[in-house]
Design a protein around this motif. Structure first.
Motif, PDB file in Angstrom:
ATOM      1  N   PRO C 146      -4.282  -0.184   0.079  1.00  0.00           N
ATOM      2  CA  PRO C 146      -2.867   0.402  -0.180  1.00  0.00           C
ATOM      3  C   PRO C 146      -1.772  -0.626   0.499  1.00  0.00           C
ATOM      4  N   ASN C 147      -1.952  -1.333   1.415  1.00  0.00           N
ATOM      5  CA  ASN C 147      -0.944  -2.354   1.794  1.00  0.00           C
ATOM      6  C   ASN C 147      -0.518  -3.263   0.874  1.00  0.00           C
ATOM      7  N   THR C 148      -1.290  -3.658  -0.503  1.00  0.00           N
ATOM      8  CA  THR C 148      -0.782  -4.279  -1.514  1.00  0.00           C
ATOM      9  C   THR C 148       0.381  -3.497  -2.258  1.00  0.00           C
ATOM     10  N   ARG C 164       7.956   8.139   4.151  1.00  0.00           N
ATOM     11  CA  ARG C 164       7.074   9.521   3.742  1.00  0.00           C
ATOM     12  C   ARG C 164       6.319   8.897   2.585  1.00  0.00           C
ATOM     13  N   PHE C 165       6.957   8.444   1.591  1.00  0.00           N
ATOM     14  CA  PHE C 165       6.522   8.055   0.406  1.00  0.00           C
ATOM     15  C   PHE C 165       5.332   6.928   0.670  1.00  0.00           C
ATOM     16  N   MET C 166       5.426   6.039   1.384  1.00  0.00           N
ATOM     17  CA  MET C 166       4.744   4.981   1.737  1.00  0.00           C
ATOM     18  C   MET C 166       3.507   5.202   2.183  1.00  0.00           C
ATOM     19  N   ILE C 174       6.155  -1.758   4.601  1.00  0.00           N
ATOM     20  CA  ILE C 174       7.605  -1.274   4.176  1.00  0.00           C
ATOM     21  C   ILE C 174       8.382  -2.261   5.055  1.00  0.00           C
ATOM     22  N   LEU C 175       9.209  -2.783   4.235  1.00  0.00           N
ATOM     23  CA  LEU C 175      10.138  -3.910   4.775  1.00  0.00           C
ATOM     24  C   LEU C 175      11.768  -3.741   4.583  1.00  0.00           C
ATOM     25  N   ASN C 176      12.397  -3.964   5.562  1.00  0.00           N
ATOM     26  CA  ASN C 176      13.705  -3.638   5.646  1.00  0.00           C
ATOM     27  C   ASN C 176      14.642  -4.978   5.444  1.00  0.00           C
ATOM     28  N   PRO C 384       4.487  19.325   6.424  1.00  0.00           N
ATOM     29  CA  PRO C 384       3.839  18.472   7.300  1.00  0.00           C
ATOM     30  C   PRO C 384       4.084  17.180   6.974  1.00  0.00           C
ATOM     31  N   GLN C 385       3.904  15.834   7.931  1.00  0.00           N
ATOM     32  CA  GLN C 385       4.022  14.550   7.444  1.00  0.00           C
ATOM     33  C   GLN C 385       3.080  13.968   7.229  1.00  0.00           C
ATOM     34  N   PRO C 386       3.047  13.082   6.331  1.00  0.00           N
ATOM     35  CA  PRO C 386       1.944  12.236   6.161  1.00  0.00           C
ATOM     36  C   PRO C 386       1.500  11.388   7.457  1.00  0.00           C
ATOM     37  N   PRO C 387       0.189  11.058   7.672  1.00  0.00           N
ATOM     38  CA  PRO C 387      -0.265  10.291   8.962  1.00  0.00           C
ATOM     39  C   PRO C 387       0.089   8.778   8.788  1.00  0.00           C
ATOM     40  N   LYS C 388      -0.051   8.005  10.040  1.00  0.00           N
ATOM     41  CA  LYS C 388       0.627   6.759   9.761  1.00  0.00           C
ATOM     42  C   LYS C 388      -0.441   6.012   9.102  1.00  0.00           C
TER      43      LYS C 388
END
Ligand SMILES: Nc1nc2c(c(=O)[nH]1)N[C@H]1C(S)=C(S)[C@@H](COP(=O)(O)OP(=O)(O)OC[C@H]3O[C@@H](n4cnc5c(=O)[nH]c(N)nc54)[C@H](O)[C@@H]3O)O[C@H]1N2
Ligand SMILES: Nc1nc2c(c(=O)[nH]1)N[C@H]1C(S)=C(S)[C@@H](COP(=O)(O)OP(=O)(O)OC[C@H]3O[C@@H](n4cnc5c(=O)[nH]c(N)nc54)[C@H](O)[C@@H]3O)O[C@H]1N2
Ligand code: SF4
Ligand code: SF4
Ligand code: SF4
Ligand code: SF4
Ligand code: SF4
Ligand SMILES: [Mo]
Lengths: 285, 236, 878
Positions: C146-148, C164-166, C174-176, C384-388
């Motif tokens: 998934p990290n790709t 939430r999406f990622m 996720i990069l800013n 609900p929120q997705p887990p880390k």
């Protein structure tokens, strides 16, 4: 960037200078036609000048209307409900129309050979013609915020220019008629001289004004404007013909033609620079 | 001396009991953000190349003692407006109550005499292309936001002025902020020698920006390049 | 109407009848002052325009605004008069924001690349085709790792949708963009006092020290703070002193502009601290009570930083440093502000820290007219929120193994890590980010990377505009500009906290979909029946529904009406009314509202103290968390740091071999710079916003080109006049631009503003107005573009600026580049700009030597000789 100023468009573009030029010739020709009633030597020019001036009026009128951004509204100027008599343009418009009407009546009289009416209309037409350079000059002079335009001598200069350019065209029309050319030479000589003197005085006062005036002076005497104004307008278009015509050789036909052409080129250049240069400064304010 | 002449130039020449709107531009507060210029463009869908208001600047001084001055500009809604005098068809006119100098677009013949007459370059010819406003090819200028002011709103440029440098109000109302500012501060008007009696008053205006600078002789070339692009576009 | 329907004699009659609003007695006749806004009328139609409260997002200051709509078109934008920070005003950019929506070259349909990457050939496809293709790629990627799936965003005001999406996809990648923005400022501040920014109380202060913030043009928070700067300066007679390498509008407005040699603000600030402590002008009580050092420790530490030492480094005369230090310390209240000027250097975090010490040691913190903490508000997330994600990414938003202190990430180094294979990509998303233009290396680095189909196999852009990055994409999903989105907002842009929203002013144009809906649609495509457990996190009808989850249960707001209140007013709470006579917000009595100060001195209630314990240094602990600090027998909330104190000494820094105390490091290559070398600075100007306003016509008209500023004396030396072409050469490339010779810049610096010289971003930005509309441009044509009169679009500097990171804050060292400037040669053309990948790569490697893991780190920190080295710190995972 750079030190930022907002730039401005000019009010009147080059067409307006052409209009001034045409109006000048028109008035000059009208004077000649009138003159023919007083100076017999000019008699051969009477009809030619009258027709010429009417043609010029047509060209000038078209130019003037085309220069409006709402040409179809030009009739508004004659709507008494709209008329604003403090505007030189309003007077000018009335003047042009009156002139047009009179010159048509004049030409009709000439065609009929009606001497009395001819003389009368010649006088009225010439007076109205005088109004044209006066009003165009005045049209600039009222703009007291603009260097050069604001010199009260502007109407005088425009009358002088009308005489030079009218006589120059007259001289070209008069061809080999020695008598007429003799008179026209005098006209051209003295009016070109007068123009030169007026220009010197205008430039003198301009160069001694505030920074806007000084800047106008710079613009009028350097670069392209400088070539047109000092070179073509002042030296070639007024000083040179005045000197040549004053000199004994001034009587020769070829000198007359050259002088007339120089005068015409010069008076066109002068109108252009006098119209544009003070506006160019203004675009920086 | 006549009563008329003893009136100070800031006093209204209009009739008592009538409004006399004025703008005070406190240049000490102007940060040159250009919000006013853009707000005005939006308010009127003013086309590119022309502006009802603009904010020129000057950098003055020698390194390291250097300052930057801004001078917001707009129509002065002059008491003696040469533009009005010069219009052949009264397409531009002065509203007695309020002092607005306005345009009748449908009457303007486009002779540009008023543009020539205005010492402040406040007027311009509208080009034939605009985004959505149908008024084109006539002269336009700042209206002191007549349509807003008559609805009791300040002009758009005043509304958004970040530095609160522009203040608008009735000079005939002694309680208005403009009256207060004009009374309490030394004010300047632009080119007073033209006798136009402007109703845009400046506080702290710098001479480097209010006058034709002699440094115009220096002709800074970057500006000159910009200017020639502008001149090309307008076929000057 | 064609004209105001009045004659000069009938004006009164007309004013009384024009518009229904004035149907009663014309207000004009009785009102003292006209209203400062809130309503708008068409100048031609005379009709009142529909007002919709929104939140500006032309830049990131987040001013409350109103959109006025006539004929379903936004014709005017105005500040929201009910907004406590904005007070009814917008800046130039905010006033022009509708052109994000109506840009004729806006992308309105999903697009698929048909030519080579970047060739500009697109095919319009349906949403379904787009989502199907994308879901396929995502499926494959997630299966592998998934990290790709990587997402890099620039400006993200979605309020949590991207995370939430990622996280739904299981990716931590996720990069800013914060490392190219101001991250070293944040990192200088956060460990010290908690928040990443200050709120200077400009309106009430008497003295301002401004280090490299261009608050009157840019900065956080340009519009609201500029209002207060002018108030302070004119109404309150404050003095403002600005340190900058060039005469920004802020410097030009200040009482004093003090030019500094680039990157040396820290030295000046330390020397001022030295003077203050030497002359006993500090607030000893504040230091003893509220910081983790004693006055004695501080004095001992500051002894070394003499004004003479600072003068040698910064060029600021020692006498000036002495004078300003004393003025600052003896004028009360005083405040300080910084922005990117001190921070965007190799050791920017040290600079920021040194600056913020001045208000701290003089006790100006949280006082009226002083240096205040930011005030913000939060809102709950839909449940609900997705887990880390299960696995950490190599680098992301808040993490980079070589820059453990850089809590905002080191995004600008990404291309090199992808190139090296450290970071692997299958699907790369870009959202409101344009590194190909805005990052160091620009085309030479990011352009090269994103064109490489091996390294970036699938590139998706969620964008409304054909930016330089989007132009390289394989798939474009048309996002909506800010006027067509739902978004939650809060920003500490004044001393009053607030919540606000962005709401669509009309139906989104074309087939564009706002971001949260677009992401939901991707997830729904991946998990149509909810079997994969993804859909549960995306259970909302539309943007408005999502907002309800945020706002309908916020205490206080809920009672006022929740989202409905915000839809109507745009902001909550409303503190008072905009007073037309003062331009300020007044309470019911007509007096200006007052802010609350001394936040850290709020006392904990007995309930708070239940079950809490106090440690030896007075920190009050509860459930393993510091909740306050005990001082003089009272229980205060203190500062939001680990120990509830101001940490003058940051122990965390020492762990990695950095100096924990306020210090200064000179840029190594500045010390050895040759006579003919100059430092290149870039800056923002008031009417443009990063890469995105070049196609906003009203702004482009004001500023469209960016000649390089150069000091008169320096220009004379190299024989350059204003307007001449110059060649600017750095270690990684060169460019050719025009010179602007000015007195307003340090003689050892040249400066090129950013925001110009686009090669994408539509026809206006690139000045290809005669050209055909691009395949990807779908907006309605604007006839006004026929009136564009300028012919210069400027030259962008980023190709020739190498990527370097502050070893502490991770921030790009934008303002350190050494360049050679010469008159352009016969083969140089205006607009030439060339950067070399290999050279950029070499600089990246060189920069890494300064990281705590690099060999230069120790050399730069001889004072930390006792540090046990990088191996001593096992990098702690987040
Ligand atoms: N108009 C506008 N406003 C904006 C933005 C925008 O793009 N346009 N962007 C927003 C964003 S994202 C940000 S991060 C902020 C940034 O806002 P600011 O930080 O205020 O602006 P910058 O132009 O990035 O840099 C500030 C100043 O640092 C100066 N400088 C360079 N080197 C040094 C130095 O060594 N010392 C000192 N003292 N000064 C130095 C530059 O000359 C410049 O004037 O602005 C925000 N506001
Ligand atoms: N030389 C130099 N470079 C700088 C700076 C500098 O001062 N000098 N400043 C730096 C700073 S402070 C920052 S914060 C960064 C900012 O740099 P970035 O984060 O890259 O941000 P932007 O340039 O604002 O815009 C990014 C892209 O978002 C897209 N976009 C615009 N509007 C929308 C929208 O509504 N929706 C979507 N989905 N996309 C949209 C456009 O394609 C635009 O190109 O730049 C940095 N770069
Ligand atoms: S500033 Fe110019 S346009 Fe305005 S009223 Fe005065 S003269 Fe007329
Ligand atoms: S351009 Fe229009 S407003 Fe101006 S003077 Fe001519 S008719 Fe009057
Ligand atoms: S008063 Fe109105 S029209 Fe005049 S400059 Fe200001 S916003 Fe523009
Ligand atoms: S909005 Fe106000 S502060 Fe900004 S430039 Fe205009 S007058 Fe100056
Ligand atoms: S500073 Fe300007 S662009 Fe930025 S949010 Fe505020 S008004 Fe909008
Ligand atoms: Mo930023």
């Amino acid at each position: 960037m750079g030190d930022y100023v907002w730039f401005h468009d000019v009010s009147w573009h080059a067409t307006y200078a052409i209009y001034f030029f045409v109006i000048g010739i028109l008035a000059g020709l009208s004077f000649l036609s009138y003159g023919s009633w007083r100076t017999p030597a000019l008699r051969p020019l009477r009809e030619k000048a009258a027709y010429g001036s009417l043609v010029m009026l047509a060209i000038g009128g078209i130019l003037l209307i085309a220069d409006l951004s709402q040409p179809l509204r030009f009739l508004y100027v004659f709507n008494p409900a709209y008329l604003n008599l403090s505007s030189p343009l309003a007077w000018g418009a009335l003047n042009i129309v009156a002139f047009g009407v009179c010159s048509i009546l004049y030409i009709l009289a000439l065609r009929k050979g009606d001497e009395a009416k001819g003389r009368l209309f010649a006088t009225v037409t010439a007076l109205l013609a005088l109004g044209l350079p006066v009003y165009t000059g005045y049209d600039l002079t009222v703009h007291q915020s603009r260097p050069v335009w604001n010199t009260p001598i502007m109407p005088v200069l425009f009358v002088a220019l009308a005489i030079t350019s009218g006589s120059a065209v007259g001289s070209l029309l008069a061809g080999a008629n020695v008598e007429a050319q003799k008179v026209l030479r005098q006209y051209m000589l003295w009016s070109a001289g007068a123009v030169a003197v007026i220009l010197v005085s205008i430039m003198g006062t301009t160069n001694y004004g505030g920074s806007a005036s000084e800047l106008t002076f710079m613009i009028m005497t350097t670069g392209t404007m400088g070539i047109l104004f000092v070179g073509v307008g002042f030296l070639a278009g007024s000083v040179a013909p005045a000197v040549m015509l004053y000199a004994p050789m001034g009587k020769s036909q070829s000198v007359l033609v050259i002088s007339a052409l120089l005068i015409l080129a010069g008076s066109a250049a002068l109108r252009y620079v006098i119209l544009m240069a003070p506006q160019e400064v203004q675009t920086l304010y | 001396m006549s009563e008329e002449l003893r009136l100070s130039p800031i006093e209204t020449r209009g009739v008592a009991g009538k409004k006399r709107y004025a703008m005070v531009v406190d240049t000490r507060r102007c940060i040159g953000c250009m919000a006013c210029q853009v707000a005005c463009k939006a308010e009127y869908d003013t086309p590119l190349g022309v502006n009802r208001t603009w904010v020129p600047y000057k950098v003055v001084g020698k390194y390291p003692n250097v300052k930057k001055h801004f001078l917001p500009r707009l129509c002065n809604h002059c008491d003696d407006p040469p533009c009005v005098r010069n219009c052949p068809v009264e397409a531009t006119f002065k509203v007695e109550d309020g002092g607005f100098v306005l345009q009748r677009y449908e009457r303007c013949i486009g002779c540009r005499s008023c543009m020539a007459a205005c010492p402040y370059n406040a007027r311009f010819m509208l080009p034939s292309h605009r985004t959505y406003t149908p008024i084109t090819n006539v002269v336009d200028k700042c209206t002191f936001c007549f349509h807003r002011v008559t609805q009791n709103l300040v002009p758009a440029c005043v509304q958004t002025c970040i530095g609160r440098s522009r203040v608008f109000g009735d000079l005939n109302d002694p309680n208005s902020e403009v009256s207060y500012l004009v009374a309490r501060n030394a004010t300047q008007v632009l080119r007073p020698e033209e006798g136009t009696k402007p109703y845009v008053f400046y506080i702290g205006a710098d001479r480097n920006t209010t006058e034709f600078g002699r440094d115009a002789y220096l002709r800074p070339e970057v500006m000159e390049l910009e200017r020639s692009a502008f001149k090309n576009h307008f076929k000057i | 109407m064609q004209t105001p329907k009045v004659t000069r004699r009938t004006f009164l009659k007309v004013s009384a009848t024009a518009g229904a609003a004035a149907a009663a007695a014309p207000k004009l006749l009785t009102a003292m002052e006209a209203d400062l806004g809130g309503k708008d009328f068409g100048p031609v139609s005379g009709a009142e325009r529909k007002a919709i409260p929104i939140n500006c997002h032309v830049c990131n200051i987040q001013d409350g605004a109103i959109a006025f709509v006539e004929n379903d078109r936004v014709v005017k934008l105005e500040g929201n008069p009910e907004h406590v920070s904005t007070r009814g005003r917008l800046c130039a950019k905010g006033n022009a924001g509708m052109w994000y929506s109506y840009d004729p070259d806006r992308i309105l349909y999903p697009l698929k690349r048909v030519g080579a990457r970047g060739e500009g050939k697109w095919k319009r496809i349906t949403w379904d085709e787009a989502l199907t293709e994308l879901a396929g790629k995502l499926d494959a990627a997630i299966k592998e790792d998934p990290n790709t799936v990587f997402l890099k965003y620039g400006r993200n005001r979605t309020g949590g949708v991207i995370d939430r999406f990622m996280h739904t996809l299981g990716s931590d990648s996720i990069l800013n963009h914060t490392s190219v923005c101001e991250s070293s400022k944040k990192i200088g501040m956060e460990p010290t006092w908690g928040p990443d920014i200050e709120t200077p109380d400009f309106a009430n202060t008497k003295y301002v020290l401004n280090f490299g913030s261009n608050v009157l043009e840019a900065s956080y928070f340009h519009n609201p703070l500029s209002q207060r700067v002018t108030e302070g300066r004119v109404d309150n007679h404050m003095k403002i002193v600005t340190f900058d390498v060039r005469l920004s509008n802020t410097a030009g407005f200040s009482d004093e502009w003090i030019p500094v040699y680039p990157a040396t603000d820290g030295a000046v600030a330390l020397a001022m601290g030295h003077v203050i402590l030497r002359d006993e002008l500090q607030d000893s009580d504040f230091i003893q009570t509220w910081t983790n050092v004693s006055v004695k420790e501080l004095k001992d530490h500051y002894k070394q930083y003499t004004p003479e030492w600072a003068e040698k480094i910064s060029g600021v005369p020692a006498a000036t440093i002495e004078r300003i230090a004393r003025e600052f310390a003896t004028t009360k209240p005083a405040t300080l502000f910084t922005y990117r000027g001190p921070a965007k250097h190799m050791y920017g975090s040290y600079n920021e820290k040194a600056c913020m010490m001045l208000p701290i040691m003089t006790g100006n913190v949280e006082k009226q007219g002083g240096y205040c903490l930011p005030r913000g508000m939060g809102w709950p997330q839909p449940q609900p929120q997705p887990p880390k994600p299960a696995k950490h990414a190599y680098m992301n938003n808040h993490r980079h193994p070589h820059y453990p202190l850089a809590g905002h990430g080191v995004g600008h180094l990404l291309p090199f890590h992808i190139h090296d294979g450290t970071v692997r990509i299958n699907v790369y998303f870009t959202y409101q980010d344009n590194p190909v233009y805005t990052n160091p290396g620009a085309r030479a680095v990011w352009g090269k990377l994103l064109k490489d189909e091996k390294l970036i196999p699938y590139f998706v852009s969620m964008s409304s505009h054909m930016g330089e990055e989007t132009a390289l994409a394989d798939l474009i999903l048309p996002d909506c500009p800010y006027l067509e989105r739902w978004e939650p907002e809060s920003m500490p842009n004044s001393l009053w906290p607030w919540l606000g929203i962005r709401q669509p002013v009309h139906k989104s144009l074309g087939e564009s979909r706002e971001n949260r809906v677009l992401m939901r649609d991707i997830i729904w495509k991946l998990d149509p029946d909810g079997k994969r457990g993804m859909k549960q996190f995306w259970n909302f009808k539309d943007g408005e529904d999502y907002m309800r989850h945020h706002f309908d249960n916020v205490p206080g707001l809920k009672e006022a009406g929740g989202l409905n209140y915000l839809k109507q007013h745009g902001v909550w709470p409303i503190y008072g009314k905009l007073n037309p006579a003062t331009g300020k917000v007044s309470d019911k009595t007509g007096r200006e509202i007052k802010a609350e100060y001394g936040l850290f001195k709020k006392e904990l209630s007995a309930a708070d103290m239940m079950g809490a314990s106090v440690d030896g240094r007075g920190t009050i602990m509860k459930n393993g968390k510091a909740i306050g600090v005990k001082r003089n027998g009272r229980n205060y909330v203190g500062f939001p740091t680990g120990n509830r104190l101001i940490n003058v000494r940051i122990d965390e820094w020492a762990k990695y071999g950095f100096n924990p105390m306020p210090t200064f490091k000179r840029i190594p290559w500045h010390e050895t710079m040759k006579d003919d070398e100059l430092v290149l600075t870039t800056f923002k100007l008031n009417v443009h916003k990063q890469s995105r306003t070049a196609a906003v016509k009203w702004l482009a008209e004001i500023a469209h080109s960016n000649p390089m500023w150069i000091n008169t004396e320096t220009a004379e030396k190299i024989g350059v006049k204003t307007g001449d072409l110059v060649r600017v050469e750095s270690g990684v490339g060169y460019l050719v631009t025009k010179a602007y010779v000015t007195e307003g810049i340090h003689p050892k610096t040249v400066a090129i503003p950013t925001g110009f010289g686009h090669w994408e971003y539509g026809r206006l930005a690139t000045l290809k107005l005669k050209g055909k509309k691009g395949d990807g441009s779908h907006g309605e044509e604007d006839p006004d573009l026929n009136n564009v009169w300028w012919d210069d679009k400027g030259v962008h500097p980023n190709d020739i600026i190498p990527a370097m990171a502050d070893p502490i804050g991770g921030s790009q060292a934008w303002y350190d580049t050494a360049v050679k400037v010469t008159k352009a040669g016969p083969n140089d053309k205006y607009g030439d700009s060339h950067g070399d990948w290999d050279k950029h790569y070499a600089y990246f490697k060189e920069g890494m030597r300064y990281a705590y893991t690099g060999d230069m780190h120790r050399k730069m920190h001889p004072e930390m000789a006792s540090w046990a080295g990088p191996d001593s710190v096992k990098h702690e995972e987040h």
